[in-house]
Design a protein around this motif. Structure first.
Motif, PDB file in Angstrom:
ATOM      1  N   ALA A 160       0.938  -1.222  -0.185  1.00  0.00           N
ATOM      2  CA  ALA A 160      -0.043  -0.006   0.059  1.00  0.00           C
ATOM      3  C   ALA A 160       0.887   1.112  -0.079  1.00  0.00           C
ATOM      4  N   PHE A 161       2.030   1.307   0.749  1.00  0.00           N
ATOM      5  CA  PHE A 161       2.743   2.592   0.846  1.00  0.00           C
ATOM      6  C   PHE A 161       4.029   2.432   0.271  1.00  0.00           C
ATOM      7  N   ALA A 162       4.305   1.745  -0.819  1.00  0.00           N
ATOM      8  CA  ALA A 162       5.516   1.731  -1.539  1.00  0.00           C
ATOM      9  C   ALA A 162       5.640   3.122  -2.479  1.00  0.00           C
ATOM     10  N   VAL A 163       4.796   3.963  -2.310  1.00  0.00           N
ATOM     11  CA  VAL A 163       4.710   5.171  -3.173  1.00  0.00           C
ATOM     12  C   VAL A 163       6.223   5.892  -3.133  1.00  0.00           C
ATOM     13  N   VAL A 164       6.453   6.076  -2.021  1.00  0.00           N
ATOM     14  CA  VAL A 164       7.821   6.946  -1.945  1.00  0.00           C
ATOM     15  C   VAL A 164       8.814   6.281  -2.619  1.00  0.00           C
ATOM     16  N   THR A 165       9.223   5.130  -2.452  1.00  0.00           N
ATOM     17  CA  THR A 165      10.306   4.116  -3.021  1.00  0.00           C
ATOM     18  C   THR A 165      10.021   4.012  -4.715  1.00  0.00           C
ATOM     19  N   GLU A 166       8.787   4.022  -5.029  1.00  0.00           N
ATOM     20  CA  GLU A 166       8.573   3.782  -6.523  1.00  0.00           C
ATOM     21  C   GLU A 166       8.795   5.215  -7.198  1.00  0.00           C
ATOM     22  N   THR A 167       8.596   6.322  -6.469  1.00  0.00           N
ATOM     23  CA  THR A 167       8.648   7.649  -7.163  1.00  0.00           C
ATOM     24  C   THR A 167      10.026   7.894  -7.100  1.00  0.00           C
ATOM     25  N   ILE A 168      10.876   7.605  -6.203  1.00  0.00           N
ATOM     26  CA  ILE A 168      12.553   7.714  -6.200  1.00  0.00           C
ATOM     27  C   ILE A 168      12.858   7.194  -7.229  1.00  0.00           C
ATOM     28  N   PHE A 169      12.728   5.847  -7.254  1.00  0.00           N
ATOM     29  CA  PHE A 169      13.551   5.061  -8.308  1.00  0.00           C
ATOM     30  C   PHE A 169      12.705   4.767  -9.355  1.00  0.00           C
ATOM     31  N   SER A 170      11.616   5.602  -9.776  1.00  0.00           N
ATOM     32  CA  SER A 170      10.817   5.550 -11.071  1.00  0.00           C
ATOM     33  C   SER A 170      10.584   4.094 -11.171  1.00  0.00           C
ATOM     34  N   TRP A 171      10.055   3.665 -10.427  1.00  0.00           N
ATOM     35  CA  TRP A 171       9.676   1.939 -10.433  1.00  0.00           C
ATOM     36  C   TRP A 171       8.092   1.935 -10.825  1.00  0.00           C
TER      37      TRP A 171
END
Length: 324
Positions: free
Chosen positions: A259-270
């Motif tokens: 649910a909250f992988a938003v920050v990591t996905e945004t930083i690494f363009s995942w």
């Protein structure tokens, strides 16, 4: 056991019904997507026709009724922006988030639990103190800062790993998976490590606390008196007795990571569902927002159900209670 399963399924259905209502009302009370979908200089006739086409002229309770009927058929509606079914859009991004979340939780479990058991078994050792000090950093340091430092160190300065995107994928069961290729694993390494730090710290502290408690119990004293080796005691008694809280944390952390992988996905363009929900919020793409939140609630409920069943498998008292 069957009665236990039926009871949990009924509870899960009630929770999903309540969550769907809360999510729908919360999302549909925010903003007006028509302002984003059509040009500001559009005529009132075009504006009214667009509102009717998307069903936004109906009362909110009627819109929810239509949404609930579609949801029971597995239809989450169509995206306002992409003009494709929401379920298809989310499922296309879901494998990326699933493998990222699973990789991070597995790192936390398979590294954190042995370190925590060691720290609990030898609490006064220098290595144990260092492990606990490192776990404090895992709780304290912000995820976005760690992600930037990882990119700067391993991607920019050393050039060992890529800084973003998903890399090469292999399609299995209709979905693309990056962990099946060497290039995909290289792209997965940094975001998975970044996302796993909090889980790693939590597993270390939980395993240490459980180990300290079990090592002082009569079970361990009797096992030592029986002449069992320390490795056998740790494997058969300590790990088994601390398994239930570890399974709980593993399940809940896996759901929260999805649910909250938003920050990591945004930083690494995942390209996962976390990045998709940010784009949908920006564009006020209500069907995608609702579909994502309902799907996350469904995953949480499913994971909790699996954890409850794992409880019954690990704890014989629950099985006896279920039969009674």
């Amino acid at each position: 056991m069957l009665g236990f399963l039926i009871q949990r399924l009924l509870q899960a259905a009630l929770v999903m019904l309540a969550m769907s209502a809360l999510v729908f009302l919360g999302v549909y009370a925010i903003g007006n997507p028509i302002d984003v979908l059509i040009s500001p200089d559009a005529t009132q006739d075009i504006r009214a026709a667009t509102i009717r086409a998307y069903g936004l002229d109906r009362p909110l309770w009627e819109q929810y009724g239509v949404f609930l009927g579609r949801l029971l058929r597995g239809d989450l509606g169509r995206s306002f922006v992409f003009n494709i079914p929401v379920l298809e859009l989310v499922l296309d991004r879901l494998p990326a988030t699933l493998e990222l979340a699973l990789a991070s939780v597995l790192i936390g479990a398979f590294v954190g639990v042995p370190l925590g058991i060691y720290a609990g078994y030898r609490p006064d050792g220098a290595l144990s103190r260092g492990i606990m000090a490192a776990s404090v950093l895992g709780f304290s340091v912000p995820t976005f800062w760690v992600g930037l430092i990882l990119i700067l160190t391993f991607a920019v300065n050393l050039g060992w790993l890529p800084a973003g995107n998903r890399g090469e994928t292999v399609r299995v069961l209709g979905a693309g998976w990056s962990f099946l290729t060497w290039d995909g694993l290289q792209h997965l390494a940094l975001p998975a490590l970044n996302l796993s730090l909090f889980k790693l710290a939590m597993m270390i502290r939980l395993a240490r606390a459980g180990t300290r408690e079990v090592m002082l119990s009569d079970t361990v004293k009797f096992a030592r008196a029986a002449g069992l080796s320390e490795w056998t005691i740790l494997r058969r008694h300590v790990l088994r007795l601390i398994a239930i809280p570890l399974v709980t944390v593993f399940g809940l952390e896996f759901g929260s990571t999805l649910a909250f992988a938003v920050v990591t996905e945004t930083i690494f363009s995942w390209p996962g569902v976390g990045k998709l929900i940010i784009e949908s919020i920006t564009a006020l793409d209500r069907p995608v927002m609702v579909g994502y939140l309902v799907l996350v609630a469904f995953l949480f409920v499913t994971i909790n159900l699996v954890v409850d069943l794992a409880y019954a498998a690990l704890d014989p008292r629950l099985r006896r209670r279920a039969r009674a």
